[in-house]
Scaffold this active site. Structure first.
Site, PDB file in Angstrom:
ATOM      1  CG  LEU A 191      24.347  26.327  65.580  1.00  0.00           C
ATOM      2  CD1 LEU A 191      25.190  26.905  66.718  1.00  0.00           C
ATOM      3  CD2 LEU A 191      24.677  27.027  64.275  1.00  0.00           C
ATOM      4  CG  ASP A 192      26.285  21.126  60.945  1.00  0.00           C
ATOM      5  OD1 ASP A 192      25.078  20.851  60.787  1.00  0.00           O
ATOM      6  OD2 ASP A 192      27.013  21.560  60.039  1.00  0.00           O
ATOM      7  CE  LYS A 193      28.388  14.810  69.002  1.00  0.00           C
ATOM      8  NZ  LYS A 193      28.418  13.329  69.038  1.00  0.00           N
ATOM      9  CB  THR A 195      28.972  24.119  64.049  1.00  0.00           C
ATOM     10  OG1 THR A 195      29.451  23.533  62.841  1.00  0.00           O
ATOM     11  CG2 THR A 195      28.950  25.634  63.896  1.00  0.00           C
ATOM     12  NE  ARG A 301      30.588  20.508  58.156  1.00  0.00           N
ATOM     13  CZ  ARG A 301      30.041  19.409  58.662  1.00  0.00           C
ATOM     14  NH1 ARG A 301      28.879  19.481  59.310  1.00  0.00           N
ATOM     15  NH2 ARG A 301      30.634  18.241  58.520  1.00  0.00           N
TER      16      ARG A 301
END
Length: 377
Positions: A191-193, A195, A301
């Site tokens: 997961l993105d930082k 998120t 996104r």
């Protein structure tokens, strides 16, 4: 499609759809191909000397070196320059030095940093499910899943290698799969930082490989909750736009490259409207549920930004830093994007699992503020 918030003031009522449609599928002129430098990274104490290629003309020094040396980041190049390990024509340069091509460049020591090694760190974890094969974690926003490359000496702690999900996992679990290597034990997906939400961790190699195959064949149902800027008019929409690296801004992904370009991969997101919110002071928002079939970098996104509705807090893809007019403004130091539900068949026990994670307090509070038009004191 660009957000209207990216337009100059006074023009934000103007639609950007015609410009976006006119450039969809149109490739930007390809940047010059920078010849790769063959540098022996084992020679720690040696000096590497070479001549800047003619194709470097017009590029910044850090930009050129990051492209010419395989697998080295621009940040790493800038660090070498700051430490005085780079000289151009015998002089210590600045990272922003514009090259003309033909300059004599020297780099002292190994350009690439030694690899980082993950280490256990006592960081609290929210464990949503656990058995002997896998664990399902509720990752908070602001936590990186695993470290990237660093420049710590062996045995030293690099701050970029601390505070990650992997550090916490190594402290909490005795055993993790090694399929991902020493730096990513147990990590099947990311997961993105900024998120938050559900992430699966494999404890053994067999489970890791089976989960990897399930992700590839789209056998897991992944559902996210997002708050976006603007009002989505359709109750549901499926976005089928291929995603590739933005050739100009390398930290971004884009849907504006043609599908047959190198590195561009198909991506599918299903968006369902949960709530439309009108705040007289803060503007219009739409709360959506997004189910993804593919797992491309920044997929949700990028897809929502392509619709002209960037995720709240996602300034990389066009969301404003502040919402509303001073002195009453709202801001969010993370993306309003949360991995809320994961449904799949356990790869070992064949048991059906459906794991849910509630919205974090910070996102619930932000949502309450825009729903009630509440302004900060």
């Amino acid at each position: 499609m660009p957000s209207k918030n990216m337009l100059p003031k006074g023009q934000r009522r103007r639609t950007v759809k015609p410009q976006y449609r006119a450039t969809r599928g149109v490739e930007s002129p390809p940047p010059p191909v920078i010849p790769i430098l063959d540098i022996d990274d084992d020679a720690e104490d040696s000096t590497h000397a070479f001549t800047a290629a003619p194709e470097a003309a017009g590029l910044r020094l850090d930009q050129y070196l990051a492209q010419a040396i395989p697998d080295i980041s621009r940040a790493r190049v800038q660090l070498l320059i700051e430490h005085g390990q780079v000289r151009v024509n015998g002089q210590p340069p600045k990272a922003k030095l514009k090259l003309q091509g033909g300059e004599q460049i020297e780099i002292e020591g190994a350009p690439h940093p030694p690899p980082l090694h993950a280490f256990p760190e006592d960081i609290p974890l929210t464990i949503l499910y656990e058995d002997k094969h896998l664990a399902i974690i509720d990752k908070p926003a602001g936590m990186t899943v695993h470290a990237g490359s660093g420049n710590a000496a062996p045995g030293e702690v690099d701050e970029r290698n601390a505070g990650t999900l992997v550090n916490a996992l190594l402290h909490h679990f005795n055993k993790l799969s090694q399929v991902g290597g020493e730096l990513r034990p147990g990590i099947v997906h990311r997961l993105d930082k900024q998120t938050s939400g559900i992430i699966i961790v494999a404890k053994d190699d067999s489970t890791h490989r089976k989960l990897g195959e399930m992700f590839s064949s789209r056998e897991l149902e992944k559902t996210y909750i997002a708050l976006v800027h603007g009002r989505l008019t359709k109750d549901s929409i499926t976005i089928k736009l291929p995603i590739g690296r933005d050739l100009v801004r390398r930290t971004r992904m884009t849907t504006r490259r043609s599908a047959d370009s190198e590195g561009v991969r198909p991506a599918v997101s299903h968006v369902k409207v949960l709530e439309r919110i009108h705040s007289p002071h803060y503007g219009d928002f739409t709360l959506v549920e997004v189910r993804i079939e593919t797992g491309r970098t920044h997929q949700i996104r990028v897809h929502l930004q392509a619709l002209g509705h960037p995720v709240v807090g996602d300034t990389l893809y066009g969301a404003p830093h502040q919402i509303g007019q001073p002195p009453s403004t709202l801001s969010l130091d993370r993306n309003f994007l949360h991995a809320a539900r994961l449904a799949f068949t356990h790869p070992q026990t064949r048991k059906a699992l459906a794991i849910e994670s509630p919205l974090p307090v910070q996102l619930n509070q932000f949502l309450a503020n825009v729903r009630t038009d509440k302004r900060p004191i």
